[in-house]
Design an enzyme around this catalytic site. Structure first.
Site, PDB file in Angstrom:
ATOM      1  N   MET A  80     -91.564  28.443  -3.585  1.00 38.30           N
ATOM      2  CA  MET A  80     -91.883  28.001  -4.946  1.00 38.30           C
ATOM      3  C   MET A  80     -91.077  26.739  -5.230  1.00 38.30           C
ATOM      4  O   MET A  80     -89.908  26.645  -4.848  1.00 38.30           O
ATOM      5  CB  MET A  80     -91.543  29.114  -5.945  1.00 38.30           C
ATOM      6  CG  MET A  80     -92.453  30.333  -5.780  1.00 38.30           C
ATOM      7  SD  MET A  80     -91.920  31.757  -6.751  1.00 38.30           S
ATOM      8  CE  MET A  80     -90.536  32.348  -5.788  1.00 38.30           C
ATOM      9  N   GLN A 130     -90.645  25.737   3.899  1.00 39.18           N
ATOM     10  CA  GLN A 130     -92.061  25.497   3.599  1.00 39.18           C
ATOM     11  C   GLN A 130     -92.364  24.009   3.727  1.00 39.18           C
ATOM     12  O   GLN A 130     -91.663  23.166   3.157  1.00 39.18           O
ATOM     13  CB  GLN A 130     -92.402  25.983   2.184  1.00 39.18           C
ATOM     14  CG  GLN A 130     -93.853  25.732   1.775  1.00 39.18           C
ATOM     15  CD  GLN A 130     -94.017  24.468   0.958  1.00 39.18           C
ATOM     16  OE1 GLN A 130     -93.043  23.929   0.455  1.00 39.18           O
ATOM     17  NE2 GLN A 130     -95.237  23.986   0.830  1.00 39.18           N
ATOM     18  N   TYR A 132     -94.843  20.854   3.162  1.00 39.17           N
ATOM     19  CA  TYR A 132     -95.985  20.081   2.696  1.00 39.17           C
ATOM     20  C   TYR A 132     -95.998  18.817   3.530  1.00 39.17           C
ATOM     21  O   TYR A 132     -94.967  18.127   3.614  1.00 39.17           O
ATOM     22  CB  TYR A 132     -95.824  19.690   1.220  1.00 39.17           C
ATOM     23  CG  TYR A 132     -96.375  20.712   0.249  1.00 39.17           C
ATOM     24  CD1 TYR A 132     -97.603  21.322   0.470  1.00 39.17           C
ATOM     25  CD2 TYR A 132     -95.677  21.039  -0.904  1.00 39.17           C
ATOM     26  CE1 TYR A 132     -98.107  22.249  -0.432  1.00 39.17           C
ATOM     27  CE2 TYR A 132     -96.180  21.966  -1.814  1.00 39.17           C
ATOM     28  CZ  TYR A 132     -97.399  22.566  -1.559  1.00 39.17           C
ATOM     29  OH  TYR A 132     -97.907  23.479  -2.440  1.00 39.17           O
ATOM     30  N   THR A 158     -98.073  25.049   4.402  1.00 38.22           N
ATOM     31  CA  THR A 158     -99.044  25.345   3.342  1.00 38.22           C
ATOM     32  C   THR A 158    -100.310  24.533   3.589  1.00 38.22           C
ATOM     33  O   THR A 158    -100.253  23.303   3.653  1.00 38.22           O
ATOM     34  CB  THR A 158     -98.459  25.005   1.962  1.00 38.22           C
ATOM     35  OG1 THR A 158     -97.251  25.749   1.790  1.00 38.22           O
ATOM     36  CG2 THR A 158     -99.437  25.358   0.859  1.00 38.22           C
ATOM     37  N   ASP A 160    -103.375  25.091   1.858  1.00 38.97           N
ATOM     38  CA  ASP A 160    -104.394  25.200   0.805  1.00 38.97           C
ATOM     39  C   ASP A 160    -104.147  24.266  -0.372  1.00 38.97           C
ATOM     40  O   ASP A 160    -104.654  24.482  -1.460  1.00 38.97           O
ATOM     41  CB  ASP A 160    -104.507  26.658   0.320  1.00 38.97           C
ATOM     42  CG  ASP A 160    -103.179  27.206  -0.214  1.00 38.97           C
ATOM     43  OD1 ASP A 160    -102.205  26.424  -0.325  1.00 38.97           O
ATOM     44  OD2 ASP A 160    -103.122  28.414  -0.509  1.00 38.97           O
ATOM     45  N   HIS A 250    -102.488  30.920  -2.838  1.00 38.33           N
ATOM     46  CA  HIS A 250    -101.532  30.103  -3.574  1.00 38.33           C
ATOM     47  C   HIS A 250    -101.314  30.671  -4.985  1.00 38.33           C
ATOM     48  O   HIS A 250    -101.222  29.953  -5.966  1.00 38.33           O
ATOM     49  CB  HIS A 250    -102.038  28.654  -3.644  1.00 38.33           C
ATOM     50  CG  HIS A 250    -100.960  27.606  -3.678  1.00 38.33           C
ATOM     51  ND1 HIS A 250    -100.747  26.719  -2.655  1.00 38.33           N
ATOM     52  CD2 HIS A 250    -100.035  27.294  -4.620  1.00 38.33           C
ATOM     53  CE1 HIS A 250     -99.749  25.908  -2.969  1.00 38.33           C
ATOM     54  NE2 HIS A 250     -99.289  26.241  -4.161  1.00 38.33           N
ATOM     55  N   ARG A 253    -103.517  29.471  -7.845  1.00 39.93           N
ATOM     56  CA  ARG A 253    -103.228  28.164  -8.456  1.00 39.93           C
ATOM     57  C   ARG A 253    -104.077  27.037  -7.898  1.00 39.93           C
ATOM     58  O   ARG A 253    -103.954  25.897  -8.330  1.00 39.93           O
ATOM     59  CB  ARG A 253    -101.752  27.821  -8.230  1.00 39.93           C
ATOM     60  CG  ARG A 253    -100.812  28.798  -8.868  1.00 39.93           C
ATOM     61  CD  ARG A 253     -99.420  28.716  -8.273  1.00 39.93           C
ATOM     62  NE  ARG A 253     -98.689  27.511  -8.574  1.00 39.93           N
ATOM     63  CZ  ARG A 253     -98.064  27.271  -9.732  1.00 39.93           C
ATOM     64  NH1 ARG A 253     -98.115  28.174 -10.691  1.00 39.93           N
ATOM     65  NH2 ARG A 253     -97.395  26.163  -9.916  1.00 39.93           N
ATOM     66  N   ASP A 281     -99.592  37.418   0.369  1.00 37.76           N
ATOM     67  CA  ASP A 281     -98.960  37.295  -0.947  1.00 37.76           C
ATOM     68  C   ASP A 281    -100.043  37.227  -2.019  1.00 37.76           C
ATOM     69  O   ASP A 281    -101.232  37.247  -1.723  1.00 37.76           O
ATOM     70  CB  ASP A 281     -97.996  36.098  -1.026  1.00 37.76           C
ATOM     71  CG  ASP A 281     -98.693  34.743  -1.056  1.00 37.76           C
ATOM     72  OD1 ASP A 281     -99.938  34.680  -1.173  1.00 37.76           O
ATOM     73  OD2 ASP A 281     -97.988  33.723  -0.956  1.00 37.76           O
ATOM     74  N   GLY A 283    -100.174  38.452  -6.322  1.00 41.67           N
ATOM     75  CA  GLY A 283    -100.375  39.628  -7.165  1.00 41.67           C
ATOM     76  C   GLY A 283     -99.498  40.814  -6.840  1.00 41.67           C
ATOM     77  O   GLY A 283     -99.720  41.908  -7.364  1.00 41.67           O
ATOM     78  N   ARG A 285     -96.717  43.028  -7.508  1.00 40.72           N
ATOM     79  CA  ARG A 285     -95.898  43.273  -8.707  1.00 40.72           C
ATOM     80  C   ARG A 285     -95.102  44.569  -8.648  1.00 40.72           C
ATOM     81  O   ARG A 285     -94.173  44.768  -9.430  1.00 40.72           O
ATOM     82  CB  ARG A 285     -96.798  43.318  -9.959  1.00 40.72           C
ATOM     83  CG  ARG A 285     -97.588  42.041 -10.195  1.00 40.72           C
ATOM     84  CD  ARG A 285     -96.682  40.874 -10.616  1.00 40.72           C
ATOM     85  NE  ARG A 285     -97.448  39.650 -10.816  1.00 40.72           N
ATOM     86  CZ  ARG A 285     -97.647  38.712  -9.883  1.00 40.72           C
ATOM     87  NH1 ARG A 285     -97.105  38.861  -8.677  1.00 40.72           N
ATOM     88  NH2 ARG A 285     -98.355  37.638 -10.133  1.00 40.72           N
ATOM     89  N   ARG A 305     -93.960  34.978  -8.275  1.00 43.61           N
ATOM     90  CA  ARG A 305     -93.631  34.913  -9.705  1.00 43.61           C
ATOM     91  C   ARG A 305     -92.583  35.927 -10.170  1.00 43.61           C
ATOM     92  O   ARG A 305     -91.711  35.564 -10.966  1.00 43.61           O
ATOM     93  CB  ARG A 305     -94.903  35.035 -10.552  1.00 43.61           C
ATOM     94  CG  ARG A 305     -95.792  33.778 -10.508  1.00 43.61           C
ATOM     95  CD  ARG A 305     -96.984  33.914 -11.428  1.00 43.61           C
ATOM     96  NE  ARG A 305     -97.889  32.763 -11.374  1.00 43.61           N
ATOM     97  CZ  ARG A 305     -98.893  32.635 -10.509  1.00 43.61           C
ATOM     98  NH1 ARG A 305     -99.134  33.577  -9.630  1.00 43.61           N
ATOM     99  NH2 ARG A 305     -99.661  31.566 -10.536  1.00 43.61           N
TER     100      ARG A 305
HETATM  101  C1  GLV Z   1     -96.959  23.911  -5.707  1.00 47.78           C
HETATM  102  O1  GLV Z   1     -97.080  24.290  -4.580  1.00 47.78           O
HETATM  103  C2  GLV Z   1     -97.616  24.522  -6.806  1.00 47.78           C
HETATM  104  O2  GLV Z   1     -98.397  25.452  -6.591  1.00 47.78           O
HETATM  105  O3  GLV Z   1     -97.373  24.076  -7.926  1.00 47.78           O
END
Ligand code: GLV
Length: 352
Positions: A80, A130, A132, A158, A160, A250, A253, A281, A283, A285, A305
Site C-alpha cells: 500500500m 512491490q 511498479y 503489480t 493491474d 487491486h 481500485r 487478496d 476483501g 476482513r 485496508r
Molecule cells: C496504488 O497502487 C493505488 O491503488 O492507489
C-alpha cells in the site's frame, strides 16, 4: 498506548472518524461504482462452511510454507502506498507490527519510506518489495537492484495498474499529496508531493508486457505477479518466470465490475496451484475469510485496508493489534471448523 478497539470492525469505524477526507477517500474508495470493492467482501461472506465435529482441536497449528520458507501463518501485508497519510509511524510502524506477528511486510514502490530506512528501522521480518515499473526504467532498475542488497526476499510485480482506475471520490475531492511528504522513489522525477493521487501514479508505464516479467525474473529475487484474475494469465506468469501469483483486483481500485477474488481463485488454483504458490487478496476482513481462502487453495493471504485502519487508529500498536485479532480469529475459526491444522484445510469444509 491509548485504548484500542476490541474488535476488527471497530478499527475501521474509528479510522473513518479520524482521517481527513482526502486520505480517507484514497484508502477507502474503489473504482467506478465500487461494485468490485463491495463484492470482494461479499464473495467471502457468501461462502458457507460445513464444519467437522469431535475431531479434537485443543492444539491448533496455523503454520504453512510460502515461497518455500516455513511461516507461522499465511498472512502477508499487502503493498500500500503513502502510509504516512494514515499515521506518522508510516511504513515502519506497519513493518514493526508485521515483525511482531511473524508476518512478511511488503514495501510499496510509492512508499513514504525508502528501502534503506526500512532495512535500518529494526523491523526484523521477511521483506518483500512491490514493483511498479516506471516509464523511466532506470528508476525501476535501480530500485530492483537495491532491493536484493537491502535484504528483500521477493519482488511483487503489480500488473493491474497500466493506468490508474477512476476513483470517483478522489477525483471529486481533488486531494493533493502534502508537498513535504517524502516519496523516495519519485525523487528526481519531478513528481511526488504537491500533486493529485492519480497524477502521482501516472509515472507508471502502460506499455508493460510479459517479456518485462522475464527480465525481472532473470534477477536474483523471486517475482510474485500480483493482479491476476484469469487462469490463462496465471499460466503466462509461470511461462515468463513468476515464482508465485497473487489473485487480486487491486482491492477493487482498478477496473470496476471485475470478478471478486474469491470467485477468481479456484480456477487459478486448478490451473497452476500444483506448480507455484497462489496467493490472494481483496476483501479479507475476518479469520473465516482467511480460512476460506486457504481451503480454496491459497497459500498466502494478503491483508490491506484493515491494516491501514489499524495504523490510523494506533500507529504501530494499532496495526499490530489488527494482525493479532485476525490471527486470533483464524485460530478460533480453525477450532470451530474442526480443522485444527491450517495445512490440512480442504475444500470440503465449504458447503457450496
Ligand atoms: C496504488 O497502487 C493505488 O491503488 O492507489
Amino acid at each position: 498506548v491509548e485504548d484500542l478497539p476490541p474488535l476488527l470492525t471497530g478499527f475501521e469505524a474509528a479510522a473513518r472518524e479520524r482521517l481527513e477526507p482526502g486520505p480517507l477517500s484514497y484508502y477507502a474508495s474503489g473504482a467506478g461504482a465500487e461494485i468490485t470493492l463491495r463484492e470482494n467482501v461479499e464473495a467471502w461472506e457468501r461462502l458457507r462452511l460445513a464444519p467437522r465435529m469431535l475431531v479434537g482441536v485443543e492444539t491448533r497449528d496455523l503454520s504453512t510454507t510460502l515461497l518455500g520458507r516455513p511461516r507461522p501463518h499465511p498472512l502477508v501485508t499487502a503493498p500500500m502506498a503513502f502510509m504516512r497519510l494514515a499515521h506518522p509511524d508510516g511504513e515502519l510502524g506497519l513493518a514493526r507490527a508485521a515483525a511482531a506477528t511473524g508476518t512478511p511486510f511488503t514495501l510499496a514502490t510509492l512508499a513514504n519510506t525508502s528501502q534503506e530506512q526500512l532495512a535500518a528501522g529494526g523491523a526484523e521480518t521477511s521483506r518483500w518489495f512491490q514493483v511498479y515499473v516506471f516509464r523511466d526504467r532506470g528508476v525501476t532498475d535501480a530500485l530492483v537492484e537495491a532491493a536484493a542488497e537491502h535484504g528483500f526476499e521477493a519482488l511483487v510485480l503489480t500488473v493491474d495498474l497500466p493506468v490508474v482506475g477512476l476513483r470517483e471520490t478522489d477525483v471529486t475531492l481533488g486531494y493533493e499529496l502534502p508537498a513535504d511528504m517524502p516519496i523516495p522513489a519519485l525523487e528526481g522525477l519531478n513528481a511526488g508531493g504537491g500533486q493529485t493521487l492519480a497524477a502521482s501514479l501516472s509515472v507508471i508505464d502502460p506499455g508493460l508486457r510479459w517479456s518485462d516479467l522475464e527480465l525481472l525474473a532473470d534477477g536474483p529475487l523471486p517475482v510474485i505477479v500480483k493482479g491476476v484474475l484469469r487462469p490463462d494469465d496465471a499460466r503466462h506468469a509461470i511461462d515468463h518466470g513468476a515464482a508465485a501469483v497473487v489473485v487480486s483486483n487491486h482491492g477493487g481500485r482498478q477496473l470496476d465490475t471485475v470478478l471478486p477474488t474469491a470467485d477468481a481463485l479456484p480456477p487459478i488454483v486448478d490451473e497452476v496451484g500444483g506448480e507455484i504458490d497462489v496467493l490472494v487478496d481483496g476483501g479479507i476482513r475476518r479469520g473465516t475469510d482467511v480460512l476460506k481462502a486457504v481451503a480454496l487453495g491459497a497459500r498466502g493471504v494478503l491483508v490491506g485496508r484493515p491494516l491501514l485502519w489499524g495504523l490510523t487508529v494506533g500507529g504501530e500498536a494499532g496495526a499490530r493489534r489488527v494482525l493479532e485479532l485476525l490471527l486470533e480469529d483464524l485460530d478460533r475459526s480453525l477450532a470451530l471448523a474442526g480443522s485444527p491444522r491450517l495445512s490440512d484445510l480442504v475444500e470440503s469444509l465449504l458447503a457450496n
